[in-house]
Design a protein around this motif. Structure first.
Motif, short mmCIF file in Angstrom:
data_model
loop_
_atom_site.label_atom_id
_atom_site.label_comp_id
_atom_site.label_asym_id
_atom_site.label_seq_id
_atom_site.Cartn_x
_atom_site.Cartn_y
_atom_site.Cartn_z
N ASP A 31 17.23 2.40 6.78
CA ASP A 31 17.76 3.66 6.33
C ASP A 31 18.41 3.44 5.00
N THR A 32 18.25 1.97 4.33
CA THR A 32 18.28 1.88 3.46
C THR A 32 17.28 2.38 2.47
N LEU A 33 15.76 1.71 2.78
CA LEU A 33 14.50 2.33 2.28
C LEU A 33 13.65 3.84 2.73
N GLY A 34 14.30 4.44 2.93
CA GLY A 34 14.56 5.89 3.47
C GLY A 34 15.69 6.75 1.85
N ALA A 35 16.19 5.88 1.84
CA ALA A 35 17.67 6.27 0.56
C ALA A 35 16.76 6.15 -0.21
N ALA A 36 16.04 4.95 -0.66
CA ALA A 36 15.25 5.03 -2.30
C ALA A 36 14.49 5.70 -1.79
N LEU A 37 13.76 5.92 -1.43
CA LEU A 37 12.24 6.37 -1.44
C LEU A 37 12.43 7.67 -1.86
N GLU A 38 13.59 8.54 -1.39
CA GLU A 38 13.84 9.69 -1.00
C GLU A 38 14.56 9.82 -3.14
N ARG B 169 7.01 5.94 -3.04
CA ARG B 169 6.96 5.01 -2.03
C ARG B 169 6.80 3.80 -2.62
N LEU B 170 7.02 3.78 -4.39
CA LEU B 170 7.26 2.39 -4.72
C LEU B 170 8.01 1.58 -4.92
N ALA B 171 8.86 2.55 -4.92
CA ALA B 171 10.66 2.50 -4.46
C ALA B 171 10.72 1.62 -2.81
N VAL B 172 10.00 2.02 -1.75
CA VAL B 172 10.03 1.28 -1.40
C VAL B 172 9.60 -0.17 -1.53
N THR B 173 8.62 -0.60 -2.14
CA THR B 173 7.53 -1.84 -2.06
C THR B 173 8.86 -2.18 -3.28
N LEU B 174 9.91 -1.96 -4.37
CA LEU B 174 10.80 -2.77 -4.76
C LEU B 174 11.24 -3.41 -3.75
N ALA B 175 12.27 -1.94 -2.87
CA ALA B 175 13.28 -2.62 -2.30
C ALA B 175 12.56 -4.26 -1.39
N CYS B 176 11.29 -4.29 -1.02
CA CYS B 176 10.89 -4.93 0.04
C CYS B 176 10.32 -6.05 -0.26
N ARG B 177 10.93 -6.01 -2.04
CA ARG B 177 10.67 -7.50 -2.59
C ARG B 177 11.36 -9.04 -2.22
N ARG B 178 10.57 -10.31 -2.53
CA ARG B 178 10.73 -10.83 -1.96
C ARG B 178 12.30 -11.62 -3.07
N LEU C 189 1.14 -0.97 -0.09
CA LEU C 189 0.38 -0.04 0.07
C LEU C 189 0.44 1.16 0.28
N ALA C 190 2.23 1.16 0.05
CA ALA C 190 2.91 2.43 0.25
C ALA C 190 2.36 2.99 -0.80
N PRO C 191 3.13 2.93 -2.05
CA PRO C 191 2.57 3.77 -3.96
C PRO C 191 1.11 4.52 -3.77
N GLY D 260 12.96 6.31 -11.48
CA GLY D 260 12.22 6.36 -10.59
C GLY D 260 12.74 4.57 -9.97
N VAL D 261 12.10 4.15 -10.39
CA VAL D 261 12.46 3.18 -10.39
C VAL D 261 13.76 2.06 -10.46
N ALA D 262 14.18 3.05 -11.44
CA ALA D 262 15.57 2.07 -12.06
C ALA D 262 16.47 2.44 -10.99
N VAL D 263 16.24 3.77 -10.33
CA VAL D 263 17.38 4.97 -9.20
C VAL D 263 16.85 3.15 -8.10
N ALA D 264 16.00 3.35 -7.35
CA ALA D 264 15.96 2.55 -6.67
C ALA D 264 16.08 0.83 -6.60
N TYR D 265 15.85 0.74 -7.02
CA TYR D 265 16.43 -0.43 -8.46
C TYR D 265 18.34 -0.32 -7.97
N ALA D 266 18.62 0.15 -8.35
CA ALA D 266 20.12 0.46 -8.13
C ALA D 266 20.54 0.41 -6.87
N VAL D 267 19.77 1.68 -5.88
CA VAL D 267 19.90 1.48 -4.02
C VAL D 267 19.71 0.54 -3.31
N THR D 268 19.33 -0.25 -3.89
CA THR D 268 18.50 -1.63 -3.13
C THR D 268 19.47 -2.65 -3.49
#
Length: 250
Positions: free
Chosen positions: A231-238, A149-158, A33-35, A210-218
């Motif tokens: 903390d890394t979730l916050g970084a990916a989000l921002e 917020r979708l960046a957080v969803t991506l970072a929390c994937r299985r 639900l984050a996004p 945005g999604v590419a940056v989130a993937y790279a951070v994760t």
């Protein structure tokens, strides 16, 4: 679902919502639900921006006010995560020492520079966006906040582990099915087309960036620390939200 929504609201906003049951099942719902929470927050920020414009505020001043409102609405929690993560990335320390750096309360030079660059980029982008038609302002802010917020969803994937056995990262890591990210990204990309009706391709490009940056951070966090942390979730989000906003402002 109700407990998951409560967790999402308390994680991503300052709304005084009473906490419900907190476990990995609830965490999965919250991260999915984050996004949605991001889109709602973006809509509120767009409303503030349009009110300031109606009151005659100059675009740069209105941009500063909107960024400040976003920081207050999230308790600056994600910015703190960005600063801590960048400090750890730049430390050249091993994984254990880097994780210890992230837990420290002070902010190092890398973190300070990261905050200045991100906040400056957000204000500059908003200065360019705010004179546009109201629908374009609404689309820009909702899509940027939703993609963050979708960046957080991506970072929390299985398949993505937690770096520590405790903390927020351990609670949410690996809880989200990977397929959830794609439909959310498609919906945000479609909505982003309204940010510039003359260049509807800009919305999908912005969300993809945005999604590419989130993937790279994760990916970097997983290789550097062994997994994700709060903390890394916050970084990916921002970073994801800022990049999306910057592209839509072009």
């Amino acid at each position: 679902m109700r407990d998951g929504l409560r967790l999402a609201l308390t994680t991503f906003t300052v709304l005084p919502v009473r906490a419900g049951r907190i476990d990995r099942s609830t965490a999965r719902t919250a991260m999915v639900l984050a996004p949605v929470v991001g889109v709602a927050l973006g809509a509120l920020l767009a409303g503030l921006a349009l009110l300031l414009r109606l009151a005659g505020a100059p675009a740069p001043l209105a941009g500063v006010a909107v960024v400040a409102a976003a920081v207050l609405a999230t308790r600056a929690l994600h910015l703190d995560g960005l600063a801590d993560t960048v400090d750890a990335f730049g430390s050249y320390a091993d994984a254990d020492r880097a994780l210890a750096i992230m837990k420290r309360s002070d902010i190092g030079p890398f973190g300070v520079v990261a905050l200045l660059l991100v906040l400056g980029a957000q204000v500059a982008a908003l200065t360019a966006v705010l004179p546009r038609p109201p629908l374009a302002v609404l689309a820009t802010l909702t899509v940027a906040a939703g993609t963050g917020r979708l960046a957080v969803t991506l970072a929390c994937r299985r398949g993505v582990p937690a770096a520590r056995p405790d903390g927020l990262g351990a609670l949410v890591a690996g809880t989200v099915p990977g397929w959830v990210v794609a439909p959310a990204a498609v919906l945000l990309a479609a909505a982003g087309g309204a940010a510039d009706p003359g260049r509807r391709w800009l919305g999908p490009v912005a969300v993809a960036a945005g999604v590419a940056v989130a993937y790279a951070v994760t990916r970097r966090a997983t290789r550097r620390f062994g997994g994700i942390t709060g903390d890394t979730l916050g970084a990916a989000l921002e970073l994801a939200g800022t990049v999306t906003l910057a592209v839509l402002a072009c």
